[in-house]
Design a protein around this motif. Structure first.
Motif, PDB file in Angstrom:
ATOM      1  N   GLY A 165      41.378  32.916  33.185  1.00 26.78           N
ATOM      2  CA  GLY A 165      42.077  33.981  33.256  1.00 26.78           C
ATOM      3  C   GLY A 165      43.272  33.814  34.926  1.00 26.78           C
ATOM      4  O   GLY A 165      43.379  32.878  35.269  1.00 26.78           O
ATOM      5  N   ASP A 166      43.480  34.929  35.213  1.00 25.78           N
ATOM      6  CA  ASP A 166      44.144  35.103  36.686  1.00 25.78           C
ATOM      7  C   ASP A 166      43.323  34.416  37.895  1.00 25.78           C
ATOM      8  O   ASP A 166      42.407  34.640  38.066  1.00 25.78           O
ATOM      9  CB  ASP A 166      44.392  36.525  37.002  1.00 25.78           C
TER      10      ASP A 166
ATOM     11  N   ASP B 263      43.816  34.800  40.884  1.00 32.57           N
ATOM     12  CA  ASP B 263      43.524  35.660  42.011  1.00 32.57           C
ATOM     13  C   ASP B 263      42.370  36.580  41.805  1.00 32.57           C
ATOM     14  O   ASP B 263      41.648  36.906  42.528  1.00 32.57           O
ATOM     15  CB  ASP B 263      44.523  36.587  42.056  1.00 32.57           C
ATOM     16  N   ARG B 264      41.789  36.282  40.401  1.00 31.24           N
ATOM     17  CA  ARG B 264      40.422  36.900  40.180  1.00 31.24           C
ATOM     18  C   ARG B 264      39.162  36.011  40.254  1.00 31.24           C
ATOM     19  O   ARG B 264      38.044  36.429  39.582  1.00 31.24           O
ATOM     20  CB  ARG B 264      40.884  37.655  38.840  1.00 31.24           C
TER      21      ARG B 264
END
Length: 504
Positions: free
Chosen positions: A21-22, A24-25
């Motif tokens: 996923g992202d 930033d996560r």
């Protein structure tokens, strides 16, 4: 203490690569980019170990394409395939230890890979290659090639099974004896140095007399692999129809010749009631077993899958006789769907068979393999030719589960695929792999190191450390890369990790 109004964040653990996923996560205890990291214990890490040449010989094996752990009666050894791309030839060697190498045991043009199972100290070897079909890669046995058996002693491998005797027996009444009078069929069965019993040959008819024994001459001799010969017979036939193979044959209890030289056996007495050991199942056995792309053992049977001519076919041997495969009763046909069988493995008395994106099962019902009932386990998930993890020298199962590489990820299987996948944390990395190259994936489970090692299609290793738990959220993943691309991996002598690669 705060620095420019920022509170310090204490990282008391590092749990490996996060590729999901992202970016930033990404959790604080994971890295977005991590390579060549080795996890030590439950909470420490460092740089992965280096590697060295495992052979202490003048010319170590190179251009290694496949390695399997090969347990023999006396030690743990390796069976190794090298490839010479100049002449397009694969060569198989037996690496006994760092200083002892036998071979080449087998040299075959076009053999880029091979399937392997050990049985009773012997090695069964099936050469295969990858063929293009409709834009997809298909692994299947080489055309006009066969299953081979290697004795483990440095002698060259030979074709498994063997041809039936030829010629005709000369049969006559012998000395006084006791035999049921009447019309019988007699024949000869060869026994090879691996214990294989050939089909029945040299079938001849003779009418016995009640008060006389039976004598045999011109008993055929076989090739150098034949160690014994057995005389077989039918019981008395009252209305013979001329079909020499349509009757039930039995081994005569005193009809064994324990050599490959004598052509005479005199004065054999037997009653029909003495004929108990059935030999009829030998009649339809393969004399030469076609090569396949996968081998496994199930209920003490050898099972071979995916021949050149039939990618949906499995061949199952007799119990305890890995080279005795009946051409009718030994067939397992997985419903064709255009995709080849890729793998097979026993788990909890069930034989699971996979295609790339399908898994089915068969259960031994005590009858012939062709009658075993089919159950569809999963119509979406399957694996590749080396996609089921091996565990030390015990095959692929870890007591109650398998570790399987699917298109979805590295997944536990206990009769069904358990979600989420073990590779849940690195789902993006896994999704980026070329699915048409999944044949290059190979998995081993190293319980001493508490790690799973996976050869990826790009020839890196993906290592999963499960010291903190065999759980998708607790396993710690790290990619490892080397100066050379890695092709294959095996665990040797319990905890020694052996890699095979091309020349740098």
């Amino acid at each position: 203490m705060p620095y420019r109004d920022h509170e310090a964040i204490v990282l008391d653990s590092f749990n490996g690569l996060w590729s999901r996923g992202d970016p930033d996560r990404t959790p604080l205890d994971h890295f977005q980019d991590s390579e060549n990291i080795k996890h030590i214990g439950s909470n420490s890490f460092g740089t992965r170990d280096g590697i060295g040449i495992s052979q202490s010989v003048t010319v170590p094996l190179s251009n290694v394409k496949r390695i399997y752990n090969y347990p023999t009666p006396t030690r743990n050894t390796l069976i190794v395939l090298t490839y010479d791309d100049v002449v397009d030839k694969g060569k198989i060697y037996h690496v006994v230890d760092s200083t002892t190498v036998y071979g080449p045991l087998l040299q075959i043009t076009g053999m880029h890979d091979f399937a392997f199972v050990p049985y009773a100290g012997r090695a069964y070897i099936s050469p295969f290659n990858t063929f293009g079909a409709g834009g997809l890669n298909v692994e299947k046995g080489l055309q006009n090639e066969f299953l081979y058996v290697y004795a483990g002693d440095g002698t060259v491998a030979r074709k498994a099974a063997g041809v039936a005797p030829t010629g005709a027996l000369i049969i006559a009444n012998g000395a006084a004896g006791l035999t049921d009078a009447g019309f019988h069929l007699f024949g000869v069965v060869y026994e090879t140095n691996s214990g294989y019993l050939t089909s029945i040959g040299a079938i001849t008819s003779f009418t016995t007399s009640a008060a006389l024994s039976v004598s045999f001459s011109t008993i055929p001799t076989g090739s150098a692999i034949v160690t014994k010969r057995h005389i077989v017979a039918t019981k008395v036939i009252t209305n013979y129809n001329g079909d020499t193979t349509g009757y039930q044959f039995f081994f005569i209890p005193t009809g064994t010749i324990s050599n490959n030289t004598s052509t005479v056996l005199n004065d054999i007495s037997f009653f029909d009631a003495d004929l108990l050991d059935d030999a009829s199942h030998l009649i339809d056995n393969y004399a030469e077993i076609p090569a396949g792309a996968a081998l496994t053992l199930y209920h003490n049977r050898l099972v071979l899958f995916t021949t050149f001519d039939d990618i949906s076919l499995g061949l199952a041997s007799e119990v305890g006789e890995p080279e005795a495969i009946d051409q009718i009763d030994g067939l397992i046909v997985v419903p064709p769907d255009g995709n080849p069988i890729t793998n097979g493995q026993e788990l909890r008395d069930i034989l699971y068979i996979t295609k790339r994106s399908r898994t089915v099962s068969y259960v031994d019902n005590g009858d012939e393999p062709s009658t075993w009932p089919l159950v569809v386990v999963d119509n979406a998930l399957g694996t590749s030719v080396h996609g089921i993890a091996t565990v030390l020298d015990s095959g692929s199962s870890s007591v109650d589960f398998l570790i399987i590489s699917t298109y979805q990820g590295i997944t536990l299987f206990n009769g069904r695929y358990i979600l989420p996948e073990l590779s849940w944390k690195v789902d993006d990395l896994w999704s980026s792999l070329d699915q048409n190259e999944f044949r290059k994936i190979q998995i081993v489970n190293a319980p001493i190191q508490t790690e799973i090692y996976i050869i990826l299609p790009d020839r890196r290793l993906l290592v999963g450390n499960y010291a903190n738990g065999f759980d998708p959220k607790k396993i710690r993943w790290e990619p490892w890369s080397y100066q050379m691309g890695v092709n294959t991996i095996a665990i040797h002598n319990i905890d020694e990790i052996v890699l095979g690669a091309d020349l740098v």
